[in-house]
Write a protein that holds these residues in place. Sequence first.
Motif, PDB file in Angstrom:
ATOM      1  N   LEU A 169       0.837  -1.205   0.000  1.00 33.14           N
ATOM      2  CA  LEU A 169       0.000   0.000   0.000  1.00 33.14           C
ATOM      3  C   LEU A 169       0.874   1.258   0.000  1.00 33.14           C
ATOM      4  N   ALA A 170       1.991   1.197   0.700  1.00 31.09           N
ATOM      5  CA  ALA A 170       2.886   2.363   0.752  1.00 31.09           C
ATOM      6  C   ALA A 170       3.335   2.754  -0.655  1.00 31.09           C
ATOM      7  N   TYR A 171       3.841   1.786  -1.419  1.00 37.25           N
ATOM      8  CA  TYR A 171       4.351   2.186  -2.739  1.00 37.25           C
ATOM      9  C   TYR A 171       3.220   2.450  -3.726  1.00 37.25           C
ATOM     10  N   LEU A 172       2.068   1.788  -3.522  1.00 38.64           N
ATOM     11  CA  LEU A 172       0.949   2.080  -4.431  1.00 38.64           C
ATOM     12  C   LEU A 172       0.429   3.503  -4.216  1.00 38.64           C
ATOM     13  N   LEU A 173       0.411   3.965  -2.966  1.00 43.39           N
ATOM     14  CA  LEU A 173      -0.011   5.350  -2.717  1.00 43.39           C
ATOM     15  C   LEU A 173       0.969   6.320  -3.376  1.00 43.39           C
ATOM     16  N   ALA A 174       2.258   5.978  -3.340  1.00 46.34           N
ATOM     17  CA  ALA A 174       3.249   6.833  -4.008  1.00 46.34           C
ATOM     18  C   ALA A 174       3.015   6.849  -5.514  1.00 46.34           C
ATOM     19  N   VAL A 178       7.062  -7.880  -9.684  1.00 49.07           N
ATOM     20  CA  VAL A 178       7.143  -8.759  -8.513  1.00 49.07           C
ATOM     21  C   VAL A 178       7.696 -10.112  -8.955  1.00 49.07           C
ATOM     22  N   PRO A 179       8.280 -10.874  -8.034  1.00 46.43           N
ATOM     23  CA  PRO A 179       8.973 -12.103  -8.434  1.00 46.43           C
ATOM     24  C   PRO A 179       8.070 -13.303  -8.706  1.00 46.43           C
ATOM     25  N   THR A 180       6.819 -13.269  -8.280  1.00 46.02           N
ATOM     26  CA  THR A 180       5.953 -14.425  -8.518  1.00 46.02           C
ATOM     27  C   THR A 180       4.578 -13.971  -9.000  1.00 46.02           C
ATOM     28  N   ARG A 181       3.898 -14.874  -9.696  1.00 43.84           N
ATOM     29  CA  ARG A 181       2.542 -14.596 -10.188  1.00 43.84           C
ATOM     30  C   ARG A 181       1.586 -14.357  -9.008  1.00 43.84           C
ATOM     31  N   GLU A 182       1.772 -15.172  -7.953  1.00 47.38           N
ATOM     32  CA  GLU A 182       0.920 -15.059  -6.767  1.00 47.38           C
ATOM     33  C   GLU A 182       0.994 -13.655  -6.167  1.00 47.38           C
ATOM     34  N   LEU A 183       2.197 -13.134  -6.081  1.00 47.50           N
ATOM     35  CA  LEU A 183       2.376 -11.795  -5.521  1.00 47.50           C
ATOM     36  C   LEU A 183       1.763 -10.745  -6.446  1.00 47.50           C
ATOM     37  N   GLY A 184       1.876 -10.972  -7.746  1.00 48.06           N
ATOM     38  CA  GLY A 184       1.257 -10.059  -8.703  1.00 48.06           C
ATOM     39  C   GLY A 184      -0.248  -9.984  -8.507  1.00 48.06           C
ATOM     40  N   ILE A 185      -0.866 -11.137  -8.245  1.00 52.10           N
ATOM     41  CA  ILE A 185      -2.315 -11.167  -8.012  1.00 52.10           C
ATOM     42  C   ILE A 185      -2.649 -10.408  -6.733  1.00 52.10           C
ATOM     43  N   GLN A 186      -1.825 -10.597  -5.694  1.00 48.95           N
ATOM     44  CA  GLN A 186      -2.065  -9.884  -4.425  1.00 48.95           C
ATOM     45  C   GLN A 186      -1.987  -8.374  -4.608  1.00 48.95           C
ATOM     46  N   VAL A 187      -0.999  -7.934  -5.365  1.00 49.32           N
ATOM     47  CA  VAL A 187      -0.843  -6.492  -5.592  1.00 49.32           C
ATOM     48  C   VAL A 187      -2.055  -5.961  -6.349  1.00 49.32           C
ATOM     49  N   ARG A 188      -2.501  -6.704  -7.332  1.00 49.53           N
ATOM     50  CA  ARG A 188      -3.650  -6.271  -8.131  1.00 49.53           C
ATOM     51  C   ARG A 188      -4.911  -6.173  -7.272  1.00 49.53           C
ATOM     52  N   LEU A 189      -5.062  -7.126  -6.349  1.00 52.37           N
ATOM     53  CA  LEU A 189      -6.245  -7.090  -5.470  1.00 52.37           C
ATOM     54  C   LEU A 189      -6.213  -5.880  -4.547  1.00 52.37           C
ATOM     55  N   LEU A 190      -5.019  -5.529  -4.070  1.00 52.17           N
ATOM     56  CA  LEU A 190      -4.914  -4.386  -3.170  1.00 52.17           C
ATOM     57  C   LEU A 190      -5.227  -3.102  -3.916  1.00 52.17           C
TER      58      LEU A 190
END
Length: 169
Positions: free
Chosen positions: A134-139, A157-169
Amino acid sequence: PLSSSVSSTSLPRHQHRLLAGSRNPRRPAPMAAAASTATLSGCARAPPSTLISSPSSTRLAPFASRSRPRRLRAAAAAATLREVCSGRVPDHVLQRAEDVGYISPTEVQEQSLPVLLSGQDCILHAQTGSGKTLAYLLAVFSAIDVGRSSVQALVIVPTRELGIQVRLL
Ligand SMILES: Nc1ncnc2c1ncn2[C@@H]1O[C@H](COP(=O)(O)OP(=O)(O)OP(=O)(O)O)[C@@H](O)[C@H]1O
């Protein structure tokens, strides 16, 4: 221009780095770079990278317990998330954040947002689930122009799973 004391291979997978406007086009961003944008204010003459390191980051839990979000230390923050963002993040973004319950910043957000929102490069070093995304997305939201259709920020991001998490946030 990353801090010379932190190499790109010495950080665990869960750590995110925000490179706000690389000043050296010949030096590629490291693989773990979480976001990069060329439009952050002041990036051309920004001071060297800042390393935000949460004290708890030195006590990493076993992988099993790191794989789910931790209880966030948000209530102790002196300022609200809106106050920390101090007019640099669009109101509709902050309103949405408040609607989903992001009222107080986590520790890493409280420390990093003033740096990030001033346009400086910053490395966030804290446990998984501590609120780095959230910190870097707000930036990023503070820097992009939603009226432009071109790509203005890139989250890697290094994994697909993390990419999905970022997209959800
Ligand atoms: N200020 C906040 N208040 C309440 N909840 C928050 C806040 N910031 C983030 N969260 C929530 O906390 C959870 C973890 O946050 P986030 O994914 O940003 O952590 P992270 O440090 O990026 O984790 P990881 O290292 O696994 O990527 C998410 O579910 C997110 O919605």
